[in-house]
Design an enzyme around this catalytic site. Sequence first.
Site, PDB file in Angstrom:
ATOM      1  N   LYS A   1      -7.473   1.142 -17.720  1.00  0.00           N
ATOM      2  CA  LYS A   1      -8.081   2.492 -17.559  1.00  0.00           C
ATOM      3  C   LYS A   1      -6.790   3.282 -18.179  1.00  0.00           C
ATOM      4  CE  LYS A   1     -11.102   6.284 -15.335  1.00  0.00           C
ATOM      5  NZ  LYS A   1     -11.621   6.169 -14.037  1.00  0.00           N
TER       6      LYS A   1
ATOM      7  N   ASP B   1       3.985  14.561   9.560  1.00  0.00           N
ATOM      8  CA  ASP B   1       3.999  12.843   8.935  1.00  0.00           C
ATOM      9  C   ASP B   1       3.232  13.017   8.235  1.00  0.00           C
ATOM     10  OD1 ASP B   1       4.697  10.176   9.717  1.00  0.00           O
ATOM     11  OD2 ASP B   1       4.154   9.696  11.317  1.00  0.00           O
TER      12      ASP B   1
ATOM     13  N   TYR C   1      -6.960   4.495   1.267  1.00  0.00           N
ATOM     14  CA  TYR C   1      -6.297   3.251   0.705  1.00  0.00           C
ATOM     15  C   TYR C   1      -6.699   2.276   1.079  1.00  0.00           C
ATOM     16  CZ  TYR C   1      -3.382   0.175  -1.665  1.00  0.00           C
ATOM     17  OH  TYR C   1      -2.518  -1.355  -2.165  1.00  0.00           O
TER      18      TYR C   1
ATOM     19  N   THR D   1      -3.230  -6.003  -0.663  1.00  0.00           N
ATOM     20  CA  THR D   1      -1.901  -5.702   0.644  1.00  0.00           C
ATOM     21  C   THR D   1      -1.783  -6.025   2.155  1.00  0.00           C
ATOM     22  OG1 THR D   1      -0.915  -3.503   1.159  1.00  0.00           O
ATOM     23  CG2 THR D   1      -3.565  -3.419   0.333  1.00  0.00           C
ATOM     24  N   ASP D   2      -0.393  -6.355   2.426  1.00  0.00           N
ATOM     25  CA  ASP D   2      -0.480  -5.797   3.504  1.00  0.00           C
ATOM     26  C   ASP D   2      -0.918  -4.954   4.887  1.00  0.00           C
ATOM     27  OD1 ASP D   2       1.754  -4.417   3.183  1.00  0.00           O
ATOM     28  OD2 ASP D   2       2.760  -5.003   3.842  1.00  0.00           O
ATOM     29  N   GLU D   3      -1.293  -3.944   3.806  1.00  0.00           N
ATOM     30  CA  GLU D   3      -2.163  -3.119   4.395  1.00  0.00           C
ATOM     31  C   GLU D   3      -3.051  -2.661   5.312  1.00  0.00           C
ATOM     32  OE1 GLU D   3      -1.204   1.199   2.699  1.00  0.00           O
ATOM     33  OE2 GLU D   3       0.703   0.412   2.440  1.00  0.00           O
TER      34      GLU D   3
ATOM     35  N   LEU E   1       8.284   5.748  -2.305  1.00  0.00           N
ATOM     36  CA  LEU E   1       8.936   6.163  -1.736  1.00  0.00           C
ATOM     37  C   LEU E   1       9.904   6.452  -2.791  1.00  0.00           C
ATOM     38  CD1 LEU E   1      10.089   7.477   0.500  1.00  0.00           C
ATOM     39  CD2 LEU E   1      10.832   5.211   1.411  1.00  0.00           C
TER      40      LEU E   1
ATOM     41  N   HIS F   1      -0.567   7.571   9.487  1.00  0.00           N
ATOM     42  CA  HIS F   1       0.913   6.554   9.600  1.00  0.00           C
ATOM     43  C   HIS F   1       0.913   5.377   9.754  1.00  0.00           C
ATOM     44  CE1 HIS F   1       5.357   6.875   7.305  1.00  0.00           C
ATOM     45  NE2 HIS F   1       4.441   6.500   7.037  1.00  0.00           N
TER      46      HIS F   1
ATOM     47  N   TYR G   1       8.855  11.906   6.323  1.00  0.00           N
ATOM     48  CA  TYR G   1       7.396  11.963   6.587  1.00  0.00           C
ATOM     49  C   TYR G   1       8.008  11.110   7.981  1.00  0.00           C
ATOM     50  CZ  TYR G   1       5.017  12.142   2.545  1.00  0.00           C
ATOM     51  OH  TYR G   1       4.282  11.837   0.730  1.00  0.00           O
TER      52      TYR G   1
ATOM     53  N   LYS H   1      -9.185  -1.968   0.137  1.00  0.00           N
ATOM     54  CA  LYS H   1      -8.372  -2.721  -0.186  1.00  0.00           C
ATOM     55  C   LYS H   1      -9.232  -3.784   0.623  1.00  0.00           C
ATOM     56  CE  LYS H   1      -6.330  -3.414  -3.020  1.00  0.00           C
ATOM     57  NZ  LYS H   1      -5.611  -3.682  -4.415  1.00  0.00           N
TER      58      LYS H   1
HETATM   59  P1  NAD Z   1      -0.127   1.391  -9.826  1.00  0.00           P
HETATM   60  O1  NAD Z   1      -0.916   2.382  -9.587  1.00  0.00           O
HETATM   61  O2  NAD Z   1       1.473   1.631 -11.173  1.00  0.00           O
HETATM   62  O3  NAD Z   1      -1.183   0.574 -10.795  1.00  0.00           O
HETATM   63  C1  NAD Z   1      -2.757   0.392 -10.800  1.00  0.00           C
HETATM   64  C2  NAD Z   1      -3.094   0.350 -12.560  1.00  0.00           C
HETATM   65  O4  NAD Z   1      -4.660   0.828 -12.704  1.00  0.00           O
HETATM   66  C3  NAD Z   1      -2.354   1.396 -13.148  1.00  0.00           C
HETATM   67  O5  NAD Z   1      -2.097   0.978 -14.695  1.00  0.00           O
HETATM   68  C4  NAD Z   1      -3.427   2.103 -13.679  1.00  0.00           C
HETATM   69  O6  NAD Z   1      -3.804   2.688 -15.065  1.00  0.00           O
HETATM   70  C5  NAD Z   1      -5.245   1.025 -14.183  1.00  0.00           C
HETATM   71  N1  NAD Z   1      -6.674   1.620 -12.853  1.00  0.00           N
HETATM   72  C6  NAD Z   1      -6.517   2.391 -12.283  1.00  0.00           C
HETATM   73  N2  NAD Z   1      -7.790   2.515 -12.258  1.00  0.00           N
HETATM   74  C7  NAD Z   1      -9.199   1.255 -12.723  1.00  0.00           C
HETATM   75  C8  NAD Z   1      -9.921   1.275 -13.279  1.00  0.00           C
HETATM   76  N3  NAD Z   1     -10.931   2.295 -12.597  1.00  0.00           N
HETATM   77  N4  NAD Z   1      -9.830   0.816 -14.176  1.00  0.00           N
HETATM   78  C9  NAD Z   1      -8.764   0.144 -14.909  1.00  0.00           C
HETATM   79  N5  NAD Z   1      -7.804   0.287 -14.983  1.00  0.00           N
HETATM   80  C10 NAD Z   1      -7.365   1.051 -13.635  1.00  0.00           C
HETATM   81  O7  NAD Z   1      -0.499  -0.029  -8.644  1.00  0.00           O
HETATM   82  P2  NAD Z   1       0.947  -1.045  -8.601  1.00  0.00           P
HETATM   83  O8  NAD Z   1       1.774  -0.736  -7.321  1.00  0.00           O
HETATM   84  O9  NAD Z   1       1.495  -1.630  -9.711  1.00  0.00           O
HETATM   85  O10 NAD Z   1       0.077  -2.004  -7.647  1.00  0.00           O
HETATM   86  C11 NAD Z   1      -0.971  -2.908  -8.366  1.00  0.00           C
HETATM   87  C12 NAD Z   1      -1.670  -3.900  -7.229  1.00  0.00           C
HETATM   88  O11 NAD Z   1      -1.451  -4.482  -6.056  1.00  0.00           O
HETATM   89  C13 NAD Z   1      -3.085  -3.046  -6.850  1.00  0.00           C
HETATM   90  O12 NAD Z   1      -4.177  -3.243  -6.190  1.00  0.00           O
HETATM   91  C14 NAD Z   1      -2.238  -2.457  -4.974  1.00  0.00           C
HETATM   92  O13 NAD Z   1      -3.286  -2.485  -4.335  1.00  0.00           O
HETATM   93  C15 NAD Z   1      -1.422  -3.442  -5.025  1.00  0.00           C
HETATM   94  N6  NAD Z   1       0.116  -3.790  -4.164  1.00  0.00           N
HETATM   95  C16 NAD Z   1       0.711  -2.965  -4.466  1.00  0.00           C
HETATM   96  C17 NAD Z   1       1.480  -3.184  -3.437  1.00  0.00           C
HETATM   97  C18 NAD Z   1       2.762  -2.272  -4.207  1.00  0.00           C
HETATM   98  O14 NAD Z   1       3.672  -2.014  -3.327  1.00  0.00           O
HETATM   99  N7  NAD Z   1       3.134  -0.940  -4.373  1.00  0.00           N
HETATM  100  C19 NAD Z   1       1.948  -4.388  -2.861  1.00  0.00           C
HETATM  101  C20 NAD Z   1       1.594  -4.919  -2.250  1.00  0.00           C
HETATM  102  C21 NAD Z   1       0.061  -4.746  -3.131  1.00  0.00           C
HETATM  103  O1  DAU Z   2       3.088  -1.974   1.688  1.00  0.00           O
HETATM  104  C1  DAU Z   2       2.162  -2.740   0.913  1.00  0.00           C
HETATM  105  C2  DAU Z   2       1.872  -0.963   0.249  1.00  0.00           C
HETATM  106  O2  DAU Z   2       3.320  -0.716   0.143  1.00  0.00           O
HETATM  107  C3  DAU Z   2       1.340  -0.919  -1.645  1.00  0.00           C
HETATM  108  O3  DAU Z   2      -0.838  -1.529  -0.509  1.00  0.00           O
HETATM  109  C4  DAU Z   2       0.855  -0.156  -1.976  1.00  0.00           C
HETATM  110  O4  DAU Z   2      -0.316   0.177  -2.315  1.00  0.00           O
HETATM  111  C5  DAU Z   2       1.319   0.825  -2.357  1.00  0.00           C
HETATM  112  O5  DAU Z   2       2.416   2.173  -2.209  1.00  0.00           O
HETATM  113  C6  DAU Z   2       3.178   1.268  -0.300  1.00  0.00           C
HETATM  114  O6  DAU Z   2       2.203   1.751   0.125  1.00  0.00           O
HETATM  115  P1  DAU Z   2       2.926   2.055   1.485  1.00  0.00           P
HETATM  116  O7  DAU Z   2       2.373   3.458   1.458  1.00  0.00           O
HETATM  117  O8  DAU Z   2       3.995   2.013   1.920  1.00  0.00           O
HETATM  118  O9  DAU Z   2       4.310   2.896   0.514  1.00  0.00           O
HETATM  119  P2  DAU Z   2       5.080   4.410  -0.047  1.00  0.00           P
HETATM  120  O10 DAU Z   2       6.444   4.767  -1.045  1.00  0.00           O
HETATM  121  O11 DAU Z   2       3.860   5.496   0.007  1.00  0.00           O
HETATM  122  O12 DAU Z   2       5.659   4.802   1.537  1.00  0.00           O
HETATM  123  C7  DAU Z   2       6.579   4.298   2.218  1.00  0.00           C
HETATM  124  C8  DAU Z   2       7.440   4.606   3.641  1.00  0.00           C
HETATM  125  O13 DAU Z   2       8.039   5.762   3.063  1.00  0.00           O
HETATM  126  C9  DAU Z   2       5.773   4.870   4.126  1.00  0.00           C
HETATM  127  O14 DAU Z   2       6.351   4.819   5.534  1.00  0.00           O
HETATM  128  C10 DAU Z   2       5.691   6.675   4.049  1.00  0.00           C
HETATM  129  C11 DAU Z   2       7.699   6.901   3.939  1.00  0.00           C
HETATM  130  N1  DAU Z   2       7.280   8.242   2.787  1.00  0.00           N
HETATM  131  C12 DAU Z   2       6.776   8.175   1.267  1.00  0.00           C
HETATM  132  C13 DAU Z   2       7.006   9.366   1.176  1.00  0.00           C
HETATM  133  C14 DAU Z   2       6.285   9.173  -0.481  1.00  0.00           C
HETATM  134  C15 DAU Z   2       8.061   9.215   3.286  1.00  0.00           C
HETATM  135  O15 DAU Z   2       8.430   9.679   4.859  1.00  0.00           O
HETATM  136  N2  DAU Z   2       8.288  10.521   1.908  1.00  0.00           N
HETATM  137  C16 DAU Z   2       7.402  10.355   1.154  1.00  0.00           C
HETATM  138  O16 DAU Z   2       8.044  11.095   0.340  1.00  0.00           O
END
Ligand code: NAD
Ligand code: DAU
Length: 349
Positions: free
Chosen positions: A34, A285, A155, A130-132, A195, A289, A212, A159
């Site tokens: 999208k 925080d 979130y 995700t592991d969350e 982060l 969290h 946080y 998921k």
């Molecule tokens: P991201 O936010 O970087 O990318 C998400 C993509 O999905 C974007 O390109 C966005 O445009 C598209 N999108 C959002 N809503 C949409 C819709 N309604 N229709 C079509 N496209 C849409 O996310 P990411 O970090 O690359 O994560 C990708 C997947 O992996 C997610 O499902 C997330 O839950 C999972 N995941 C992420 C992490 C992580 O650390 N980032 C870890 C484990 C799992």
């Molecule tokens: O565990 C997998 C997940 O990891 C994915 O499913 C999510 O899509 C991905 O966003 C990520 O989630 P987190 O919440 O763990 O990631 P984030 O980078 O937002 O934060 C990592 C850690 O750092 C978390 O404990 C919150 C903390 N944090 C984050 C931000 C953005 C801070 O302390 N300050 C910040 O500004």
Amino acid sequence: MKILITGGAGFIGSHVVRLFVNKYPDYQIFNLDKLTYAGNLANLRDIEKKPNYTFLKGDIVDQAYIQQIFQTYGFDGIIHLAAESHVDRSILNPLEFVKTNVLGTTNLLNVARHHWKENYDNKLFYHISTDEVYGSLGAEGLFSETTAYDPHSPYSASKASSDHFVRAYYDTFGLPVVISNCSNNYGPYQFPEKLLPLFIHNIKNNKPLPVYGKGENVRDWLYVEDHAKAIDTIFHKGKNGETYNIGGLNEWQNIRLIELMCSIMDRKLEQTEGTAAQLITFVKDRAGHDLRYAIDASKIKNELGWEPSLNFETGLELTIDWYLENTAWLENVTSGEYQKYYETQYTKR
Ligand code: NAD
Ligand code: DAU
């Protein structure tokens, strides 16, 4: 083979699309996205002209559109990554997460089921999760594939719900599915609200680093290309109906990781050791969290032969270098809508 990859313009999706387009020239790869604030076609410039790659702009929630592309292209496999992915945004706007993550996933499942008409040979719906979904660990223990779901943020609840729908389509309709639940990814093309890229960006611009709480939370970090390789492995070798946990075997308490990043950044920016760390600012925080995530990745290792290949020190250096070199990409994605969100969120804290 015709493969639909959703969310391919996002962080992890772009690495998966790149790997599949380059590694499998005989596959047709369709990237459906999208292009929300998190999706950026600049993430795929190096492969966008390849003959086995097609970009489709659309919304996974849009039933008529998803039906139409299934009829036009007749996909054999789906690797579903499209999602709203940032926990802080889910606290501000939970319904957007329900819409894309729950409704969008169920819409894809439903169209796939009707389109394939129970002729499921060589078909697969692969959900990237995700592991969350497993909630939070104390000081000890690991998440395994049998850990009970216990999500805490909107979130992770969305998921978890989408994982349940994927399993329900397997149990009820026999749809061939596989799910993987992965830990925190890091690497190039991650949107700088998460982060690592946020803090690299802020250090470079001499802005505060909002930690946080007390920074005591623990995450398990995996290099994004290793996740893409795990997805390739599961897509080709995973067993129908199974779940696989993916992790980096690499736990870091936030504050320790931030200190390490600050010291690498001081070296890269040729400034006195301790300069970047002065930007560390402890803030309120995150609500709900989760304290600690850590993955038992023995199933994917023992059954499918995947394990992380890059060590964290190398991965972190590569990642920091990438963000320092790709300033145009960073300026581009942090302008406009993102800047507004960032300013409202952080002035509230
Ligand atoms: P991201 O936010 O970087 O990318 C998400 C993509 O999905 C974007 O390109 C966005 O445009 C598209 N999108 C959002 N809503 C949409 C819709 N309604 N229709 C079509 N496209 C849409 O996310 P990411 O970090 O690359 O994560 C990708 C997947 O992996 C997610 O499902 C997330 O839950 C999972 N995941 C992420 C992490 C992580 O650390 N980032 C870890 C484990 C799992
Ligand atoms: O565990 C997998 C997940 O990891 C994915 O499913 C999510 O899509 C991905 O966003 C990520 O989630 P987190 O919440 O763990 O990631 P984030 O980078 O937002 O934060 C990592 C850690 O750092 C978390 O404990 C919150 C903390 N944090 C984050 C931000 C953005 C801070 O302390 N300050 C910040 O500004």
